[in-house]
Design an enzyme around this catalytic site. Structure first.
Site, PDB file in Angstrom:
ATOM      1  CG  HIS A   1      -0.031   0.171   2.497  1.00  0.00           C
ATOM      2  ND1 HIS A   1       0.503  -0.917   3.167  1.00  0.00           N
ATOM      3  CD2 HIS A   1       0.441   1.262   3.141  1.00  0.00           C
ATOM      4  CE1 HIS A   1       1.253  -0.493   4.168  1.00  0.00           C
ATOM      5  NE2 HIS A   1       1.240   0.835   4.169  1.00  0.00           N
TER       6      HIS A   1
ATOM      7  CG  HIS B   1       7.490   4.720   1.194  1.00  0.00           C
ATOM      8  ND1 HIS B   1       7.184   5.812   1.993  1.00  0.00           N
ATOM      9  CD2 HIS B   1       7.298   3.617   1.973  1.00  0.00           C
ATOM     10  CE1 HIS B   1       6.849   5.383   3.195  1.00  0.00           C
ATOM     11  NE2 HIS B   1       6.896   4.058   3.213  1.00  0.00           N
TER      12      HIS B   1
HETATM   13  O1  3AM Z   1       3.730   2.574   4.541  1.00  0.00           O
HETATM   14  P1  3AM Z   1       4.763   1.985   5.416  1.00  0.00           P
HETATM   15  O2  3AM Z   1       4.811   0.482   5.355  1.00  0.00           O
HETATM   16  O3  3AM Z   1       6.108   2.608   5.238  1.00  0.00           O
HETATM   17  O4  3AM Z   1       5.489   1.604   9.154  1.00  0.00           O
HETATM   18  C1  3AM Z   1       4.085   1.740   9.125  1.00  0.00           C
HETATM   19  C2  3AM Z   1       3.517   1.654   7.737  1.00  0.00           C
HETATM   20  O5  3AM Z   1       4.365   2.387   6.892  1.00  0.00           O
HETATM   21  C3  3AM Z   1       3.725   3.144   9.506  1.00  0.00           C
HETATM   22  O6  3AM Z   1       2.405   3.275   9.035  1.00  0.00           O
HETATM   23  C4  3AM Z   1       2.226   2.443   7.895  1.00  0.00           C
HETATM   24  C5  3AM Z   1       1.013   1.588   8.061  1.00  0.00           C
HETATM   25  O7  3AM Z   1       1.120   0.811   9.217  1.00  0.00           O
HETATM   26  N1  3AM Z   1       3.823   3.393  10.942  1.00  0.00           N
HETATM   27  C6  3AM Z   1       3.685   2.506  11.940  1.00  0.00           C
HETATM   28  N2  3AM Z   1       3.848   3.114  13.116  1.00  0.00           N
HETATM   29  C7  3AM Z   1       4.115   4.411  12.865  1.00  0.00           C
HETATM   30  C8  3AM Z   1       4.379   5.554  13.674  1.00  0.00           C
HETATM   31  N3  3AM Z   1       4.397   5.486  15.009  1.00  0.00           N
HETATM   32  C9  3AM Z   1       4.097   4.598  11.466  1.00  0.00           C
HETATM   33  N4  3AM Z   1       4.320   5.780  10.884  1.00  0.00           N
HETATM   34  C10 3AM Z   1       4.558   6.823  11.714  1.00  0.00           C
HETATM   35  N5  3AM Z   1       4.583   6.727  13.044  1.00  0.00           N
END
Ligand code: 3AM
Length: 179
Positions: free
Chosen positions: A37, A121
């Site tokens: 996603h 990304h």
């Molecule tokens: O889209 P990506 O996979 O990079 O890493 C988590 C994921 O990112 C991010 O939110 C997306 C959906 O879960 N994520 C998880 N915890 C987070 C946090 N505390 C976070 N992003 C910012 N702060």
């Protein structure tokens, strides 16, 4: 509920992306294609009444459809260590515009502003001590990756259940973008 707003990817595109995830990089936890996603805004844990308010502001947000192209690969790092391997997104002012509107809408219901710069990304793998030379070789090998553009017709409110190996993401609500 642990929530985030994102863009779902068409299956043809997921197949294109998963083809990248073949080489052996020790310490890489490859994201399964059902979890691919593009995060527009991480929200985090919120109580149910807050989730309802979030849904209400997102439902009235007016946005237009736009074309999006995934292109290139790269790594994010923290403290000098790479922690994420991702597929990049071609510069896209319409994407930034929609992301901005979502950010504004969420601040209106009281969420703290996101301080990190929006770096669109699609996460391919999370990295635990992966050898940097392997990552460098991977980026070099795949940097010319460029997928067919696709039209983003809606954005999605996802819930996320943290799992030991992988989180489980559920599309809770889809919000249409105008043609
Ligand atoms: O889209 P990506 O996979 O990079 O890493 C988590 C994921 O990112 C991010 O939110 C997306 C959906 O879960 N994520 C998880 N915890 C987070 C946090 N505390 C976070 N992003 C910012 N702060």
């Amino acid at each position: 509920m642990r929530l985030f707003v994102g863009i779902d990817l068409p299956w043809e595109l997921r197949h294109r992306i998963v083809a990248l995830a073949t080489t052996g990089i020790q310490g890489a936890r490859w994201v399964p294609p059902e979890n691919y996603h593009l995060t527009l805004r991480f929200i985090g844990e919120v109580p149910p009444h807050c989730a309802e308010e979030i849904d209400m502001v997102l439902a009235v947000l007016r946005g237009r459809r736009f074309a999006l192209t995934l292109s290139g690969v790269g790594t994010f790092s923290k403290g000098g260590r790479s922690n994420t391997l991702y597929v990049g997104v071609e510069r896209n002012p319409r994407l930034e515009h929609v992301q901005n509107k979502i950010e504004t809408a969420l601040q209106r219901v009281g969420l703290d502003p996101e301080r990190r710069r929006f770096q669109p990304h699609v996460t391919l793998a999370r990295l635990d001590n992966a050898p940097e030379f392997k990552l460098g070789a991977f980026v070099q090998a795949h940097n010319l990756f460029r997928a067919e553009a696709f039209v983003v017709e809606h954005f999605t409110l996802f819930s996320s259940q943290l799992g030991k190996e992988q989180s489980v993401y559920t599309a809770e609500v889809e919000y249409d973008l105008a043609a």
